[in-house]
Motif scaffolding. Sequence first.
Motif, PDB file in Angstrom:
ATOM      1  N   GLY A   1       0.789  -1.225   0.000  1.00  0.00           N
ATOM      2  CA  GLY A   1       0.000   0.000   0.000  1.00  0.00           C
ATOM      3  C   GLY A   1       0.817   1.268   0.000  1.00  0.00           C
ATOM      4  O   GLY A   1       0.262   2.369   0.073  1.00  0.00           O
ATOM      5  N   LYS A   2       2.150   1.147  -0.108  1.00  0.00           N
ATOM      6  CA  LYS A   2       3.033   2.305  -0.144  1.00  0.00           C
ATOM      7  C   LYS A   2       3.831   2.288  -1.451  1.00  0.00           C
ATOM      8  O   LYS A   2       4.211   1.231  -1.937  1.00  0.00           O
ATOM      9  N   TRP A   3       4.102   3.468  -1.978  1.00  0.00           N
ATOM     10  CA  TRP A   3       4.968   3.544  -3.153  1.00  0.00           C
ATOM     11  C   TRP A   3       6.397   3.204  -2.764  1.00  0.00           C
ATOM     12  O   TRP A   3       6.915   3.685  -1.761  1.00  0.00           O
ATOM     13  N   LYS A   4       7.021   2.342  -3.571  1.00  0.00           N
ATOM     14  CA  LYS A   4       8.406   1.947  -3.357  1.00  0.00           C
ATOM     15  C   LYS A   4       9.208   2.193  -4.630  1.00  0.00           C
ATOM     16  O   LYS A   4       8.734   1.930  -5.728  1.00  0.00           O
ATOM     17  N   GLU A   5      10.426   2.707  -4.462  1.00  0.00           N
ATOM     18  CA  GLU A   5      11.336   2.921  -5.577  1.00  0.00           C
ATOM     19  C   GLU A   5      12.359   1.789  -5.605  1.00  0.00           C
ATOM     20  O   GLU A   5      12.911   1.417  -4.558  1.00  0.00           O
ATOM     21  N   GLU A   6      12.605   1.230  -6.775  1.00  0.00           N
ATOM     22  CA  GLU A   6      13.558   0.137  -6.916  1.00  0.00           C
ATOM     23  C   GLU A   6      14.594   0.483  -7.982  1.00  0.00           C
ATOM     24  O   GLU A   6      14.273   1.122  -8.989  1.00  0.00           O
ATOM     25  N   THR A   7      15.829   0.042  -7.775  1.00  0.00           N
ATOM     26  CA  THR A   7      16.881   0.144  -8.780  1.00  0.00           C
ATOM     27  C   THR A   7      17.694  -1.139  -8.767  1.00  0.00           C
ATOM     28  O   THR A   7      18.099  -1.614  -7.698  1.00  0.00           O
ATOM     29  N   ARG A   8      17.913  -1.727  -9.939  1.00  0.00           N
ATOM     30  CA  ARG A   8      18.696  -2.958 -10.069  1.00  0.00           C
ATOM     31  C   ARG A   8      19.792  -2.762 -11.115  1.00  0.00           C
ATOM     32  O   ARG A   8      19.531  -2.240 -12.198  1.00  0.00           O
ATOM     33  N   TRP A   9      21.020  -3.184 -10.751  1.00  0.00           N
ATOM     34  CA  TRP A   9      22.146  -3.197 -11.680  1.00  0.00           C
ATOM     35  C   TRP A   9      22.073  -4.527 -12.424  1.00  0.00           C
ATOM     36  O   TRP A   9      22.377  -5.586 -11.880  1.00  0.00           O
ATOM     37  N   ILE A  10      21.650  -4.457 -13.661  1.00  0.00           N
ATOM     38  CA  ILE A  10      21.198  -5.651 -14.371  1.00  0.00           C
ATOM     39  C   ILE A  10      22.327  -6.641 -14.618  1.00  0.00           C
ATOM     40  O   ILE A  10      22.169  -7.850 -14.404  1.00  0.00           O
ATOM     41  N   ALA A  11      23.471  -6.176 -15.083  1.00  0.00           N
ATOM     42  CA  ALA A  11      24.570  -7.096 -15.377  1.00  0.00           C
ATOM     43  C   ALA A  11      25.029  -7.819 -14.119  1.00  0.00           C
ATOM     44  O   ALA A  11      25.312  -9.030 -14.146  1.00  0.00           O
ATOM     45  N   ALA A  12      25.113  -7.107 -13.001  1.00  0.00           N
ATOM     46  CA  ALA A  12      25.530  -7.741 -11.749  1.00  0.00           C
ATOM     47  C   ALA A  12      24.510  -8.791 -11.307  1.00  0.00           C
ATOM     48  O   ALA A  12      24.886  -9.887 -10.853  1.00  0.00           O
ATOM     49  N   ASP A  13      23.238  -8.482 -11.432  1.00  0.00           N
ATOM     50  CA  ASP A  13      22.208  -9.464 -11.074  1.00  0.00           C
ATOM     51  C   ASP A  13      22.287 -10.682 -11.986  1.00  0.00           C
ATOM     52  O   ASP A  13      22.155 -11.831 -11.535  1.00  0.00           O
ATOM     53  N   TYR A  14      22.496 -10.441 -13.276  1.00  0.00           N
ATOM     54  CA  TYR A  14      22.597 -11.557 -14.223  1.00  0.00           C
ATOM     55  C   TYR A  14      23.760 -12.467 -13.844  1.00  0.00           C
ATOM     56  O   TYR A  14      23.628 -13.695 -13.820  1.00  0.00           O
ATOM     57  N   ARG A  15      24.904 -11.863 -13.533  1.00  0.00           N
ATOM     58  CA  ARG A  15      26.090 -12.650 -13.211  1.00  0.00           C
ATOM     59  C   ARG A  15      25.871 -13.477 -11.939  1.00  0.00           C
ATOM     60  O   ARG A  15      26.289 -14.643 -11.877  1.00  0.00           O
ATOM     61  N   ARG A  16      25.240 -12.926 -10.952  1.00  0.00           N
ATOM     62  CA  ARG A  16      25.010 -13.644  -9.697  1.00  0.00           C
ATOM     63  C   ARG A  16      23.990 -14.760  -9.859  1.00  0.00           C
ATOM     64  O   ARG A  16      24.134 -15.840  -9.290  1.00  0.00           O
ATOM     65  N   ALA A  17      22.950 -14.501 -10.635  1.00  0.00           N
ATOM     66  CA  ALA A  17      21.834 -15.448 -10.685  1.00  0.00           C
ATOM     67  C   ALA A  17      21.931 -16.457 -11.816  1.00  0.00           C
ATOM     68  O   ALA A  17      21.400 -17.573 -11.699  1.00  0.00           O
ATOM     69  N   ILE A  18      22.597 -16.094 -12.923  1.00  0.00           N
ATOM     70  CA  ILE A  18      22.549 -16.934 -14.125  1.00  0.00           C
ATOM     71  C   ILE A  18      23.927 -17.401 -14.562  1.00  0.00           C
ATOM     72  O   ILE A  18      24.152 -18.589 -14.783  1.00  0.00           O
ATOM     73  N   GLY A  19      24.892 -16.487 -14.717  1.00  0.00           N
ATOM     74  CA  GLY A  19      26.205 -16.892 -15.188  1.00  0.00           C
ATOM     75  C   GLY A  19      27.070 -15.711 -15.533  1.00  0.00           C
ATOM     76  O   GLY A  19      26.619 -14.559 -15.580  1.00  0.00           O
ATOM     77  N   ASP A  20      28.361 -15.991 -15.798  1.00  0.00           N
ATOM     78  CA  ASP A  20      29.331 -14.925 -16.021  1.00  0.00           C
ATOM     79  C   ASP A  20      29.210 -14.264 -17.384  1.00  0.00           C
ATOM     80  O   ASP A  20      29.601 -13.108 -17.550  1.00  0.00           O
ATOM     81  N   LYS A  21      28.730 -15.001 -18.384  1.00  0.00           N
ATOM     82  CA  LYS A  21      28.658 -14.434 -19.723  1.00  0.00           C
ATOM     83  C   LYS A  21      27.393 -13.586 -19.857  1.00  0.00           C
ATOM     84  O   LYS A  21      26.297 -14.091 -20.125  1.00  0.00           O
ATOM     85  N   VAL A  22      27.547 -12.297 -19.672  1.00  0.00           N
ATOM     86  CA  VAL A  22      26.407 -11.378 -19.701  1.00  0.00           C
ATOM     87  C   VAL A  22      26.003 -11.128 -21.150  1.00  0.00           C
ATOM     88  O   VAL A  22      26.860 -10.912 -22.010  1.00  0.00           O
ATOM     89  N   PRO A  23      24.710 -11.165 -21.467  1.00  0.00           N
ATOM     90  CA  PRO A  23      24.270 -10.925 -22.846  1.00  0.00           C
ATOM     91  C   PRO A  23      24.587  -9.505 -23.306  1.00  0.00           C
ATOM     92  O   PRO A  23      24.848  -8.607 -22.501  1.00  0.00           O
ATOM     93  N   GLY A  24      24.516  -9.308 -24.613  1.00  0.00           N
ATOM     94  CA  GLY A  24      24.900  -8.026 -25.173  1.00  0.00           C
ATOM     95  C   GLY A  24      23.816  -6.976 -25.165  1.00  0.00           C
ATOM     96  O   GLY A  24      24.109  -5.783 -25.168  1.00  0.00           O
TER      97      GLY A  24
END
Length: 354
Positions: free
Chosen positions: A283-306
């Motif tokens: 019920g409250k507004w929340k602001e989010e920011t994600r560093w996409i390449a870092a998240d990809y590397r942690r969750a999926i693998g080292d080879k980040v897509p282009g």
Amino acid sequence: MTEIDREAVKQETMARWDSQQRRAAARIFDEIEPVRSGETVLTGGEAEWTPTGCMVTQGQRFSVSSTGANIIDRDHAVIVQPKYSLWVRIGKSGPIRKIVFEAETVFEAWADGEVEVFCKALSWWDGTDGAVISAPRTAFEGGIGYSIKLTEAPPTVVSPPDNWKFMDMFGDVTIFSGTGTDILVDTHDGDCCILQTPLDLPLNEQTRLSWSWLVEKLPSELPEDLALTHDYISVAVEFDNGLDITYLWSKELPAGYHFACPLTWWCDRETHWIVESGTENLGKWKEETRWIAADYRRAIGDKVPGKIVGVWLIANSLFQRLGGRARFRDIRIFEDGSARSVVAGSGIRCYSVS
């Protein structure tokens, strides 16, 4: 990644799911209109499209009415309704279209030929011509009944927010509304859809995704990392390698926890990341920011897509049928650490930072 005793949590979640669904079963079945006498019934086990005998010419209108449900698990009221499962095509070829309203959905024929129907049930489409990905087709208990007729009624029209479209494999739904950059998601019992907007942006270490959301109701009371509890609302980024990361709010899974989608087929392409946890900030507004390449590397693998090729909004309440409600504003992708950004849903498809 936040460590979780996966097996212990799974067992506890399934026990709670069992109790929850047994309590809800009578209510859920009361909400389903029984198959009417004289309707043709589809079990979900059909290997081929079913001809209806209704011949149309391009521009002619026809209506489809439906009842019943495919019952996956009666004791736990796991069902699939026509509004998710019943599709039509014309003349033995695509494109395919899903019904929107079970009481009546009116189509304007897009080709000449015989109208055919198909009950998708738990299968996944393999393209847009009506073929399903190879897997066993199961005849479920219950059944989806349908009737079809020619009509002069106006066509059923559902429009997504500006510069977004419904993902083909899910068809049109009524759960998204608003402008292209301010979108309300209101899932109901048994809804499931992905809203897409295309992009063409380079991905590097400085690329980040930001958005604002106000979540009023979560569609799951239980951890979402099991197939039968996998109801959620999220924002996702799609990459040029066919994979995606989707960011969601969970009542119980901790922020920072990420997992492969528990659904067949999707498990090979989708990773979920918990960015908010608990109910205190509902019920409250929340602001989010994600560093996409870092998240990809942690969750999926080292080879980040282009490249990033799309942004999605996902809403699912198919399994537990609890529904959810959230509002998204100003979904942005920032490039190269710059303050400049691409606004998803703004109509801007590619923007290079000088």
